[in-house]
Design an enzyme around this catalytic site. Sequence first.
Site, PDB file in Angstrom:
ATOM      1  N   ASN A  50      14.552   9.652 -36.536  1.00  0.00           N
ATOM      2  CA  ASN A  50      13.270  10.089 -35.966  1.00  0.00           C
ATOM      3  C   ASN A  50      12.208   9.005 -36.118  1.00  0.00           C
ATOM      4  OD1 ASN A  50      13.454  10.750 -38.763  1.00  0.00           O
ATOM      5  ND2 ASN A  50      11.790  12.234 -38.600  1.00  0.00           N
ATOM      6  N   ILE A  51      11.372   8.902 -35.082  1.00  0.00           N
ATOM      7  CA  ILE A  51      10.323   7.880 -35.020  1.00  0.00           C
ATOM      8  C   ILE A  51       9.007   8.588 -34.742  1.00  0.00           C
ATOM      9  CG2 ILE A  51       9.526   5.783 -33.863  1.00  0.00           C
ATOM     10  CD1 ILE A  51      12.492   5.330 -33.005  1.00  0.00           C
ATOM     11  N   GLU A  52       8.158   8.664 -35.756  1.00  0.00           N
ATOM     12  CA  GLU A  52       6.910   9.426 -35.632  1.00  0.00           C
ATOM     13  C   GLU A  52       5.767   8.561 -35.117  1.00  0.00           C
ATOM     14  OE1 GLU A  52       6.389  11.550 -39.343  1.00  0.00           O
ATOM     15  OE2 GLU A  52       8.016  12.927 -38.771  1.00  0.00           O
ATOM     16  N   CYS A  61      12.506  12.682 -31.835  1.00  0.00           N
ATOM     17  CA  CYS A  61      13.527  13.169 -32.761  1.00  0.00           C
ATOM     18  C   CYS A  61      14.712  12.197 -32.754  1.00  0.00           C
ATOM     19  CB  CYS A  61      14.033  14.529 -32.325  1.00  0.00           C
ATOM     20  SG  CYS A  61      12.860  15.867 -32.535  1.00  0.00           S
ATOM     21  N   GLU A  63      17.811  12.813 -32.457  1.00  0.00           N
ATOM     22  CA  GLU A  63      18.798  13.131 -31.415  1.00  0.00           C
ATOM     23  C   GLU A  63      18.431  12.479 -30.095  1.00  0.00           C
ATOM     24  OE1 GLU A  63      17.263  15.141 -33.514  1.00  0.00           O
ATOM     25  OE2 GLU A  63      18.399  16.973 -33.910  1.00  0.00           O
ATOM     26  N   CYS A  98      15.964  20.639 -32.621  1.00  0.00           N
ATOM     27  CA  CYS A  98      14.826  21.420 -32.115  1.00  0.00           C
ATOM     28  C   CYS A  98      15.094  21.822 -30.661  1.00  0.00           C
ATOM     29  CB  CYS A  98      13.544  20.605 -32.222  1.00  0.00           C
ATOM     30  SG  CYS A  98      13.367  19.359 -30.937  1.00  0.00           S
ATOM     31  N   CYS A 101      15.294  18.976 -28.100  1.00  0.00           N
ATOM     32  CA  CYS A 101      16.563  18.240 -28.178  1.00  0.00           C
ATOM     33  C   CYS A 101      17.721  19.067 -27.616  1.00  0.00           C
ATOM     34  CB  CYS A 101      16.843  17.809 -29.603  1.00  0.00           C
ATOM     35  SG  CYS A 101      15.726  16.491 -30.132  1.00  0.00           S
TER      36      CYS A 101
HETATM   37  N1  THU Z   1      13.171  16.090 -36.194  1.00  0.00           N
HETATM   38  C1  THU Z   1      14.276  15.443 -35.710  1.00  0.00           C
HETATM   39  O1  THU Z   1      14.315  14.202 -35.662  1.00  0.00           O
HETATM   40  N2  THU Z   1      15.311  16.188 -35.270  1.00  0.00           N
HETATM   41  C2  THU Z   1      15.389  17.539 -35.368  1.00  0.00           C
HETATM   42  O2  THU Z   1      16.361  18.110 -34.942  1.00  0.00           O
HETATM   43  C3  THU Z   1      14.309  18.286 -35.994  1.00  0.00           C
HETATM   44  C4  THU Z   1      13.058  17.532 -36.223  1.00  0.00           C
HETATM   45  C5  THU Z   1      12.063  15.284 -36.713  1.00  0.00           C
HETATM   46  C6  THU Z   1      10.815  15.289 -35.889  1.00  0.00           C
HETATM   47  C7  THU Z   1       9.773  14.947 -36.925  1.00  0.00           C
HETATM   48  O3  THU Z   1       9.710  13.534 -37.073  1.00  0.00           O
HETATM   49  C8  THU Z   1      10.317  15.515 -38.224  1.00  0.00           C
HETATM   50  O4  THU Z   1      11.697  15.758 -37.991  1.00  0.00           O
HETATM   51  C9  THU Z   1       9.650  16.791 -38.672  1.00  0.00           C
HETATM   52  O5  THU Z   1       9.614  17.731 -37.657  1.00  0.00           O
END
Ligand code: THU
Length: 143
Positions: A50-52, A61, A63, A98, A101
């Site tokens: 994940n890259i915020e 996310c 995925e 999520c 995704c």
């Molecule tokens: N996140 C994912 O990368 N994949 C998921 O299936 C659930 C959520 C990440 C998004 C965000 O950076 C962090 O988890 C918290 O929601």
Amino acid sequence: MENLKEEKLTSQDLINIAIEQTKKSYSPYSNFEVGCALQTKNGNIYTGSNIENAAFSPTLCAERVAIAAAVHNGEKEFKAIAIAGFKKGEEKGHTFPCGVCRQTLAEFCDKDFKLIIAKNKNGEHTEHTFEELFPHSFGKNNL
Ligand code: THU
């Protein structure tokens, strides 16, 4: 993009790769580290984390990072994905994809696409079909 050509990887191998990918997570806002390994039908593996973003909504996310890498490289037929997500510093977590995704996966995945979800950093996991996680999905066959 990581491209590990290996057709005989087990679920355990895939989950171990996903756990390793959590180390590449850029998640300074949630401190929630997600990694994944997407296996294509011809045996390639594309990874993601994940890259915020400070503006939050551009966050990617893990995925969707892996799906984008695969499709960008001409791969659109997927066999399985292993996902590992843990709060920073914690050993346990059971993170399912999520809704965004799941919809993104629906574009490319059959009902029997396999999701392998880590339960902890030792690699214990559960397995699910895409149909189980996302029944009655909207897709290209509806258009
Ligand atoms: N996140 C994912 O990368 N994949 C998921 O299936 C659930 C959520 C990440 C998004 C965000 O950076 C962090 O988890 C918290 O929601």
